[in-house]
Scaffold this motif. Structure first.
Motif, mmCIF file in Angstrom:
data_model
loop_
_atom_site.group_PDB
_atom_site.id
_atom_site.type_symbol
_atom_site.label_atom_id
_atom_site.label_comp_id
_atom_site.label_asym_id
_atom_site.label_seq_id
_atom_site.Cartn_x
_atom_site.Cartn_y
_atom_site.Cartn_z
ATOM 1 N N THR A 139 0.400 -1.143 0.217
ATOM 2 C CA THR A 139 0.123 -0.139 -0.150
ATOM 3 C C THR A 139 0.554 1.356 -0.418
ATOM 4 O O THR A 139 1.773 1.321 0.640
ATOM 5 C CB THR A 139 -0.979 -0.129 1.439
ATOM 6 N N GLY A 140 0.413 2.500 -0.527
ATOM 7 C CA GLY A 140 1.293 3.814 -1.332
ATOM 8 C C GLY A 140 2.795 3.097 -1.870
ATOM 9 O O GLY A 140 2.959 4.578 -2.147
ATOM 10 N N VAL A 141 3.111 2.447 -2.807
ATOM 11 C CA VAL A 141 3.537 2.003 -3.905
ATOM 12 C C VAL A 141 3.647 1.983 -4.809
ATOM 13 O O VAL A 141 2.133 0.800 -5.109
ATOM 14 C CB VAL A 141 5.036 0.976 -3.355
ATOM 15 N N THR A 142 3.168 2.177 -6.077
ATOM 16 C CA THR A 142 3.274 1.773 -7.260
ATOM 17 C C THR A 142 4.266 0.981 -7.848
ATOM 18 O O THR A 142 5.676 1.496 -8.000
ATOM 19 C CB THR A 142 2.642 2.803 -8.290
ATOM 20 N N THR A 143 4.483 0.451 -8.724
ATOM 21 C CA THR A 143 4.553 -0.484 -9.429
ATOM 22 C C THR A 143 4.747 -0.246 -10.823
ATOM 23 O O THR A 143 3.412 -0.475 -11.215
ATOM 24 C CB THR A 143 5.028 -2.350 -8.976
ATOM 25 N N LEU A 144 6.392 0.774 -11.273
ATOM 26 C CA LEU A 144 5.778 0.779 -13.038
ATOM 27 C C LEU A 144 6.366 -1.007 -13.405
ATOM 28 O O LEU A 144 7.220 -1.160 -13.227
ATOM 29 C CB LEU A 144 6.605 1.975 -13.001
ATOM 30 N N VAL A 145 6.111 -1.191 -14.502
ATOM 31 C CA VAL A 145 6.868 -2.362 -15.549
ATOM 32 C C VAL A 145 6.365 -2.005 -16.742
ATOM 33 O O VAL A 145 5.834 -1.258 -17.544
ATOM 34 C CB VAL A 145 5.683 -3.822 -15.426
ATOM 35 N N THR A 146 8.048 -1.578 -17.326
ATOM 36 C CA THR A 146 7.819 -2.134 -18.984
ATOM 37 C C THR A 146 6.758 -3.054 -19.508
ATOM 38 O O THR A 146 6.851 -3.798 -19.666
ATOM 39 C CB THR A 146 8.795 -1.286 -19.759
ATOM 40 N N VAL A 147 6.591 -2.966 -21.019
ATOM 41 C CA VAL A 147 5.935 -4.155 -21.544
ATOM 42 C C VAL A 147 5.921 -3.228 -22.877
ATOM 43 O O VAL A 147 5.520 -2.578 -23.356
ATOM 44 C CB VAL A 147 3.754 -3.850 -21.801
ATOM 45 N N GLY A 148 6.646 -4.166 -23.442
ATOM 46 C CA GLY A 148 7.584 -4.610 -25.248
ATOM 47 C C GLY A 148 8.409 -4.676 -25.496
ATOM 48 O O GLY A 148 8.986 -4.324 -26.680
ATOM 49 N N LEU A 149 9.108 -4.008 -24.165
ATOM 50 C CA LEU A 149 11.003 -4.185 -24.247
ATOM 51 C C LEU A 149 10.911 -5.601 -24.755
ATOM 52 O O LEU A 149 12.326 -5.950 -25.107
ATOM 53 C CB LEU A 149 11.009 -3.735 -23.159
ATOM 54 N N PRO B 105 7.125 5.797 -4.674
ATOM 55 C CA PRO B 105 5.671 5.329 -3.768
ATOM 56 C C PRO B 105 4.870 6.692 -4.611
ATOM 57 O O PRO B 105 4.861 7.403 -5.531
ATOM 58 C CB PRO B 105 6.339 6.936 -2.325
ATOM 59 N N ASN B 106 3.437 6.007 -4.159
ATOM 60 C CA ASN B 106 2.623 7.005 -5.001
ATOM 61 C C ASN B 106 2.540 8.201 -5.048
ATOM 62 O O ASN B 106 3.297 8.944 -4.766
ATOM 63 C CB ASN B 106 0.649 6.839 -4.549
ATOM 64 N N GLY B 107 1.819 9.371 -5.878
ATOM 65 C CA GLY B 107 1.819 10.291 -6.085
ATOM 66 C C GLY B 107 3.090 10.882 -7.364
ATOM 67 O O GLY B 107 2.145 10.735 -8.067
ATOM 68 N N ASP B 108 3.740 12.042 -7.000
ATOM 69 C CA ASP B 108 3.734 12.599 -7.909
ATOM 70 C C ASP B 108 5.356 11.408 -8.781
ATOM 71 O O ASP B 108 6.104 11.622 -9.663
ATOM 72 C CB ASP B 108 5.064 13.831 -8.138
ATOM 73 N N TYR B 109 5.629 10.765 -7.645
ATOM 74 C CA TYR B 109 7.142 9.610 -8.339
ATOM 75 C C TYR B 109 5.825 8.774 -9.542
ATOM 76 O O TYR B 109 7.331 8.926 -10.514
ATOM 77 C CB TYR B 109 7.243 9.015 -7.011
ATOM 78 N N PRO B 110 5.175 8.047 -10.147
ATOM 79 C CA PRO B 110 4.449 7.091 -10.994
ATOM 80 C C PRO B 110 5.800 8.264 -12.563
ATOM 81 O O PRO B 110 6.193 7.311 -13.368
ATOM 82 C CB PRO B 110 4.210 6.846 -10.927
ATOM 83 N N ALA B 111 5.177 9.763 -12.525
ATOM 84 C CA ALA B 111 5.212 10.105 -13.732
ATOM 85 C C ALA B 111 6.703 9.532 -14.298
ATOM 86 O O ALA B 111 7.203 9.209 -15.203
ATOM 87 C CB ALA B 111 5.131 11.431 -13.855
#
Length: 192
Positions: free
Chosen positions: A40-50, A72-78
């Motif tokens: 909770t409070g964390v966003t996981t970002l993953v490439t798709v297609g590489l 962390p969620n918020g401004d970090y994911p972008a």
């Protein structure tokens, strides 16, 4: 790619969205977002297609990769998505895969707050071991590579003494590696 999306969602839950990047993004590479995963409070970002690309290693072997980052969620994911696109773009332009414990950078501050200036490519530690490799189309193993934001001192330690030395420091202090604003770990009696 259906096998890859199914793999990601089986560990991270439903994808909440994706970004296509911009004109500098390698063709067909997107970044998928999984909020509140693995914590909770964390966003996981993953490439798709590489992973559609056959990327070389120095020994002549090749890998199919997808990259991930936890922030962390918020401004970090972008900002993290931009970093994933940048690293993926460099990999595609060079035709090279990331080796385990390869350091990318230092390149100056990677996020507006905190001291991280580099990334290190390692196996995902915040997810089950079965997450690490996805078999796409029953033939191509896709290696899931976690890009951990690290400080300049931590990057120098990895280059000088190897990943195991930094891993020991992380184990001793147990920092939140999903937080780019975390304090640096103590290295040989001094902060990094």
């Amino acid at each position: 790619m259906a096998d890859l999306i199914e793999h990601l969602e089986s560990f991270l839950g439903p994808m909440s969205g994706a970004s296509r990047g911009d004109e500098t993004t390698p063709d067909g590479v997107h970044v998928a977002w999984f909020p509140d995963r693995p914590f909770t409070g964390v966003t996981t970002l993953v490439t798709v297609g590489l992973s559609r690309r056959h990327l070389g290693l120095p020994n002549g072997d090749a890998l199919h990769h997808e990259l991930l980052m936890h922030v962390p969620n918020g401004d970090y994911p972008a900002r993290a998505a931009g970093l994933l696109f940048q690293v993926a773009g460099e990999m595609v332009r060079r035709g090279t895969a990331l080796r385990h414990a390869q350091v990318i950078g230092p390149r100056g501050p990677l996020f507006p707050s905190g001291d991280v200036t580099a990334l290190v490519a390692v196996s995902p530690r915040y997810l089950p071991e079965d997450f690490e490799v996805c078999h796409v189309d029953d033939s191509v193993p896709v290696v899931m590579t976690w890009l951990v934001p690290i400080t300049t001192g931590e990057a120098e330690l990895v280059r000088r003494d190897g990943w195991a030395a930094l891993e020991r420091a992380f184990t001793a202090e147990d920092p939140d590696l999903s937080d780019p604003a975390r304090p640096p770990v103590t290295l040989n009696g001094t902060d990094s």
